[in-house]
Design a protein around this motif. Sequence first.
Motif, PDB file in Angstrom:
ATOM      1  N   GLY A 308       0.831  -1.199   0.000  1.00 33.78           N
ATOM      2  CA  GLY A 308       0.000   0.000   0.000  1.00 33.78           C
ATOM      3  C   GLY A 308       0.867   1.250   0.000  1.00 33.78           C
ATOM      4  N   THR A 309       1.911   1.230   0.830  1.00 38.92           N
ATOM      5  CA  THR A 309       2.857   2.347   0.871  1.00 38.92           C
ATOM      6  C   THR A 309       3.636   2.451  -0.427  1.00 38.92           C
ATOM      7  OG1 THR A 309       3.077   2.031   3.263  1.00 38.92           O
ATOM      8  CG2 THR A 309       4.776   3.334   2.172  1.00 38.92           C
ATOM      9  N   TYR A 310       4.078   1.321  -0.943  1.00 41.26           N
ATOM     10  CA  TYR A 310       4.872   1.304  -2.180  1.00 41.26           C
ATOM     11  C   TYR A 310       4.075   1.878  -3.354  1.00 41.26           C
ATOM     12  CZ  TYR A 310       7.458  -0.639  -6.153  1.00 41.26           C
ATOM     13  OH  TYR A 310       8.141  -0.783  -7.335  1.00 41.26           O
ATOM     14  N   THR A 322       3.139   6.620   3.378  1.00 41.36           N
ATOM     15  CA  THR A 322       2.965   5.878   4.624  1.00 41.36           C
ATOM     16  C   THR A 322       1.557   6.057   5.180  1.00 41.36           C
ATOM     17  OG1 THR A 322       5.299   6.290   5.093  1.00 41.36           O
ATOM     18  CG2 THR A 322       3.956   5.495   6.907  1.00 41.36           C
ATOM     19  N   PHE A 323       0.945   7.219   4.931  1.00 45.11           N
ATOM     20  CA  PHE A 323      -0.433   7.445   5.378  1.00 45.11           C
ATOM     21  C   PHE A 323      -1.368   6.421   4.748  1.00 45.11           C
ATOM     22  CE2 PHE A 323      -4.561   9.265   4.202  1.00 45.11           C
ATOM     23  CZ  PHE A 323      -5.104   9.468   5.464  1.00 45.11           C
ATOM     24  N   VAL A 324      -1.199   6.204   3.446  1.00 42.28           N
ATOM     25  CA  VAL A 324      -2.045   5.228   2.753  1.00 42.28           C
ATOM     26  C   VAL A 324      -1.783   3.831   3.309  1.00 42.28           C
ATOM     27  CG1 VAL A 324      -2.608   4.193   0.520  1.00 42.28           C
ATOM     28  CG2 VAL A 324      -2.130   6.649   0.682  1.00 42.28           C
ATOM     29  N   GLY A 325      -0.491   3.505   3.530  1.00 37.77           N
ATOM     30  CA  GLY A 325      -0.163   2.199   4.079  1.00 37.77           C
ATOM     31  C   GLY A 325      -0.754   1.989   5.458  1.00 37.77           C
ATOM     32  N   ALA A 393      -2.058   9.441  11.730  1.00 42.78           N
ATOM     33  CA  ALA A 393      -3.246   9.926  11.013  1.00 42.78           C
ATOM     34  C   ALA A 393      -3.932   8.788  10.261  1.00 42.78           C
ATOM     35  CB  ALA A 393      -2.850  11.037  10.045  1.00 42.78           C
ATOM     36  N   GLY A 394      -3.143   7.905   9.636  1.00 42.15           N
ATOM     37  CA  GLY A 394      -3.718   6.783   8.906  1.00 42.15           C
ATOM     38  C   GLY A 394      -4.533   5.873   9.801  1.00 42.15           C
ATOM     39  N   LEU A 395      -4.024   5.603  11.025  1.00 41.77           N
ATOM     40  CA  LEU A 395      -4.747   4.742  11.955  1.00 41.77           C
ATOM     41  C   LEU A 395      -6.023   5.420  12.458  1.00 41.77           C
ATOM     42  CD1 LEU A 395      -1.753   3.284  14.008  1.00 41.77           C
ATOM     43  CD2 LEU A 395      -3.027   2.185  12.159  1.00 41.77           C
ATOM     44  N   ILE A 396      -5.947   6.740  12.698  1.00 46.23           N
ATOM     45  CA  ILE A 396      -7.139   7.468  13.147  1.00 46.23           C
ATOM     46  C   ILE A 396      -8.222   7.446  12.073  1.00 46.23           C
ATOM     47  CG2 ILE A 396      -8.022   9.754  13.744  1.00 46.23           C
ATOM     48  CD1 ILE A 396      -5.341  10.304  15.126  1.00 46.23           C
TER      49      ILE A 396
END
Length: 408
Positions: A308-310, A322-325, A393-396
């Motif tokens: 997802g990050t890649y 990294t947010f998307v991952g 932020a991604g987890l939130i």
Amino acid sequence: MDEQEFKQIRRFIVKLGKMLHKYGTPAHRLEAHLLEVASYLNVNASFISTPTSLTFVIWSDKREDEYNHAARVQPGELDLGSLSRTDELVTRLLSAELNLSEADEELSRIDNLPAFYHPLFEFFAMGISTGSFAIVMGSSFDDAIAAGAIGCIMYLIYFWSLHSKRVNLMLEPAAALVAGVCACAISALVEPAINIRLVVLSSIIIFIPGLALTIGLAELSSRNLVSGTARVMDALMQLFKLYFGAFLGIAIGFWWFSEVAMVPTEPTPKWAIWVAVLTLCSALVVIFKLRIKHAPWAIMCGFVGYFGTYWASKYLEFGLGTFVGAFAVGVFANLFTRFAHAPASIVLMQGLIVLVPGSKTYIGLNSFVSGQDFMHADHIGQETFVIFMSLVAGLIFANVVMPTRKAL
């Protein structure tokens, strides 16, 4: 509620809280889970969890009984197998399949279970994970083999620390120092083509507190300020100890074996990264003590996080991938709770490790102290900051889009 029943309830809640803390449960998840249990048992409660202490305040409806308990505890280590067993036990209690006495006995049984994986499996898992991580970082097969060999030595030091308080007190700097000396020895005597600093980073990656930093920031974002601050500072101190040990070990290694000019080699082909992510996630199953039935989910979560990050990094600014991952990992972990009826933490930790936030911090620290970059990374300090913010932020966002059904 009579006095004897209240005594039994508060004894069970205190035991449960200490066990969840021992298994490495973040403060906000631990407190929410205990509140859910207390509500079911018809008592009021308030909890404060930090990495080194636990406070319980439990009282009955009309305050005819009130109990306070404060305990000094050691920071917990991840034991996701025991965490899932404890969660299953609480689920059975909340669904009235067990009474409180039976649940209390079952808790004691879980706490006294022998190690799920034999130390020999953990030894090989450590070597496989460190070698695989080197490939994930874009290094060569030579670096991966060297990192895997040193990773096995790291496990021996860790195993020694479990049986020696003196070794345990100096575990991080001692392990990093030995890794630095071993990497220099391999470069001078076996293969000059290895990237010494990257090999050292890969071989101590299990000790790098990137996961602790991420959990600390997540606790801060959930307004658990004391626990979050303590966890972040503890992680930074671990990072400093690791870096100093590696810095000293490489200096000693160059003094003993003399510095060898590195002969650059071709990085591994792209297909090797797929294999490396698979082997890394498989090894983490053993290191995190996951149960076999949860292993496929955890491995899939690692793939979701990494790729997802890649994929997102091709289209977004540095670090924002990294947010998307992290978002994908969070959604996947919350979906896991719905299908497997187990804590999201079981697979979430696997995905966060693969996002390698701690390694970026280590690389940034190396650049800041020595002025040397052992791998190409522009704006490493800024990127490290953005990565951690993107993780939180991604987890939130994931918890908003796909709410979890479990507090853990």
